[in-house]
Write an enzyme that holds these catalytic residues in place. Structure first.
Site, PDB file in Angstrom:
ATOM      1  N   GLU A 163      47.408  35.203  46.163  1.00 59.50           N
ATOM      2  CA  GLU A 163      47.991  35.930  45.023  1.00 59.50           C
ATOM      3  C   GLU A 163      49.107  36.875  45.465  1.00 59.50           C
ATOM      4  O   GLU A 163      49.063  38.087  45.221  1.00 59.50           O
ATOM      5  CB  GLU A 163      46.894  36.675  44.262  1.00 59.50           C
ATOM      6  CG  GLU A 163      45.886  35.712  43.649  1.00 59.50           C
ATOM      7  CD  GLU A 163      44.868  36.365  42.728  1.00 59.50           C
ATOM      8  OE1 GLU A 163      44.587  37.559  42.898  1.00 59.50           O
ATOM      9  OE2 GLU A 163      44.346  35.669  41.840  1.00 59.50           O
ATOM     10  N   GLU A 178      41.416  28.760  41.957  1.00 60.42           N
ATOM     11  CA  GLU A 178      40.470  29.747  41.416  1.00 60.42           C
ATOM     12  C   GLU A 178      40.443  29.624  39.912  1.00 60.42           C
ATOM     13  O   GLU A 178      41.501  29.622  39.262  1.00 60.42           O
ATOM     14  CB  GLU A 178      40.897  31.182  41.768  1.00 60.42           C
ATOM     15  CG  GLU A 178      40.657  31.583  43.183  1.00 60.42           C
ATOM     16  CD  GLU A 178      40.953  33.055  43.444  1.00 60.42           C
ATOM     17  OE1 GLU A 178      40.773  33.895  42.549  1.00 60.42           O
ATOM     18  OE2 GLU A 178      41.383  33.346  44.576  1.00 60.42           O
TER      19      GLU A 178
HETATM   20  C1  BG6 Z   1      41.463  36.843  42.197  1.00 64.01           C
HETATM   21  C2  BG6 Z   1      41.195  37.026  43.652  1.00 64.01           C
HETATM   22  O1  BG6 Z   1      42.313  37.853  41.819  1.00 64.01           O
HETATM   23  O2  BG6 Z   1      40.439  36.981  41.277  1.00 64.01           O
HETATM   24  C3  BG6 Z   1      39.727  37.034  44.045  1.00 64.01           C
HETATM   25  O3  BG6 Z   1      41.907  36.096  44.431  1.00 64.01           O
HETATM   26  C4  BG6 Z   1      38.932  37.726  42.965  1.00 64.01           C
HETATM   27  O4  BG6 Z   1      39.626  37.627  45.299  1.00 64.01           O
HETATM   28  C5  BG6 Z   1      39.086  36.958  41.664  1.00 64.01           C
HETATM   29  O5  BG6 Z   1      37.588  37.903  43.287  1.00 64.01           O
HETATM   30  C6  BG6 Z   1      38.264  37.474  40.507  1.00 64.01           C
HETATM   31  O6  BG6 Z   1      38.491  38.837  40.318  1.00 64.01           O
HETATM   32  P1  BG6 Z   1      37.293  39.863  40.308  1.00 64.01           P
HETATM   33  O7  BG6 Z   1      37.923  41.194  40.227  1.00 64.01           O
HETATM   34  O8  BG6 Z   1      36.497  39.534  39.095  1.00 64.01           O
HETATM   35  O9  BG6 Z   1      36.540  39.650  41.557  1.00 64.01           O
END
Ligand code: BG6
Length: 477
Positions: free
Chosen positions: A174, A365
């Site tokens: 990111e 993701e």
């Molecule tokens: C992304 C990141 O921003 O979102 C992860 O690459 C992160 O590291 C994921 O865990 C979800 O966000 P959060 O804050 O719910 O963990």
């Protein structure tokens, strides 16, 4: 037209959110090791450990010691790949050493061997919110050009070591969060407003050059490497058809696509000149940088997708939109953490990126953070998660029908891990539950949730059978 035969179904985690063992086997501290728990975890950070505080990354889910059992459990899902990051400070504890830490290298050797044993292709993020703390304290993080050399040295060590084990890489997690989460994404402390943009764009330039150098070097070490970029790409919708709403939303979108443009097209976009002159920026670029950016374009676009957001002109911009989450979208439901659920947005982003770059996309993701409860029968009926998964996979399928080339889909957090945004354990994404609470208490025991079998069904039918068979009344309302 459906999912290609070798579609990479999988799951994704990051070292700092799962491994724990924060000071074992020679590991140095990373930026994540000094972040505590709660919404304000990025505010007033002291770059050292305060014994009175709780730091979730120190133990996390103890994956460092449990990876064998965890990978076995996840392999039963039939996953074709597993994405994780290498904790840079396990390999170079302070970041600036010449020689790597053998113990750290050994750990990832074993980890990748275990994945391969279960038929899961390792997908590796080289830097995921875990820059060695020493590089921030002693060099000021990515705004210092010296980090390009340290990163190059790190890449050299891991590329050479794992060249026969790892094929899929991503250079920075990111990277566009350099604007929104500069401390973890670009390892820079933003203190004064008047140098903020200068620091962000300087750090960004250095990271982009480092990424391009990694791509060039990686391909030399193994020409079969596939090295991607990785961006957070929730779309930004204008809050109305008012031209100002539309244009400011577009400008904000460009602030993110700026990074994929350079990664994928190998040059700065034309509008950057205006950003430089209007903000009086003085970005230090060296002779040869342009050529490096041109030569080091990435092989694919990796991105995360969780939600969309809505923007109205004049909103104070904190995240990638006005506010952190943007204006409330009346057409969308939200998660408990206020993230709008918008599966069509995923199809939108796939099309947007494929139209722009004509290069393979990798959805690395996507997931739903929820506070799962164990019911009286001892089960976790995470119907909401199954529904989220179903709707999003349907949209990936639609995007493929639209003509987008999509390499794979890795669910974020197939096993519960620490949240990056808040440090909580309660914000769970997994198909496998981990008994651990926000304050660090819990047995760390693992147990399958109902969504586990559902993802297994999706993978085993290569995305053909998306019907949710096991429905629980309570969650159907
Ligand atoms: C992304 C990141 O921003 O979102 C992860 O690459 C992160 O590291 C994921 O865990 C979800 O966000 P959060 O804050 O719910 O963990």
């Amino acid at each position: 037209m459906g999912f290609q035969k070798n579609f990479l179904w999988g799951g994704a985690i990051a070292a700092n959110q799962a491994e724990g063992a924060y000071d074992e086997d020679g590991k140095g501290l990373s930026i994540s090791d000094v972040l505590s728990v709660g919404k304000g975890r990025f505010d007033n950070i002291k770059l050292e450990i305060d014994e009175s505080k709780y730091y979730p990354s120190h133990e996390a889910i103890d994956f460092y010691h449990t990876y064998k059992e965890d990978l076995k459990e996840l392999s039963d899902l039939g996953m074709k790949c597993f994405r994780t990051s290498i904790a840079w400070s396990r390999i170079f504890p302070n970041g600036d050493e010449n020689e790597p830490n053998e113990k750290g290298l050994e750990f990832y050797d074993n980890l990748f061997d275990e994945m391969i044993k279960y038929g899961m292709e390792p997908v590796v993020t080289i830097s995921h919110f875990e820059t060695p703390l020493g590089l921030i304290k002693n060099y000021g993080g990515w705004k210092n050009r010296k980090l390009i050399d340290f990163y190059e040295n790190y890449c050299n060590a891991i590329f050479k070591r794992y060249k026969n084990k790892v094929k899929y890489w991503m250079t920075f997690n990111e990277i566009n969060h350099a604007h929104t989460l500069p401390l973890i994404a670009a390892a820079i402390e933003i203190k004064e407003d008047d140098t903020k943009l200068q620091d962000i764009y300087q750090a960004s330039h250095n990271m982009l050059v480092a990424s391009a150098k990694a791509v060039i070097k990686g391909h030399k070490i193994n020409k079969n490497f596939k090295i991607g970029c990785m961006l957070s790409l929730s779309p930004i919708y204008p809050a109305s058809c008012k031209p100002e709403d539309v244009f400011e939303s577009y400008q904000l979108r460009r602030r993110s696509l700026f990074y994929s443009d350079i990664h994928m097209l190998g040059e700065y976009p034309a509008y950057f000149e205006r950003i430089i002159s209007e903000n009086h920026l003085n970005i230090h670029m060296e002779y040869g940088d342009k050529e490096i950016l041109k030569k080091g374009v990435c092989d694919y676009v990796g991105f995360s997708y969780y939600r969309s957001s809505l923007h109205e002109v004049g909103m104070k911009i904190l995240g990638n939109t006005g506010g952190i989450l943007g204006k409330k979208n009346p057409y969308l439901k939200e998660t408990k953490w206020g993230w709008p659920i918008d599966s069509l947005g995923l199809r939108y982003v796939c099309n947007e990126l494929y139209d722009r770059y004509h290069k393979p996309l990798f959805i690395v993701e996507n997931g739903l953070g929820a506070s799962d409860e164990i019911e009286t029968d001892g089960k976790i009926y995470d119907y909401e998660r199954m529904e989220y998964l179903k709707k999003h996979v349907e949209m990936v399928k639609e995007a493929i029908k639209d003509g987008c080339e999509i390499m794979g889909y890795t669910w974020w957090g197939p096993i519960d891990i620490v949240s990056a945004g808040t440090g909580e354990m309660k914000k769970r994404y997994g198909f496998v539950y981990v008994d651990k609470n926000n304050d660090g208490s819990g047995t760390l025991k693992r147990m399958r949730k109902c969504s586990y079998d559902y993802y297994k069904q999706i993978i085993s039918t290569n995305g053909e059978d998306l019907e949710i068979k096991e429905r629980v009344e309570k969650y159907e309302k």
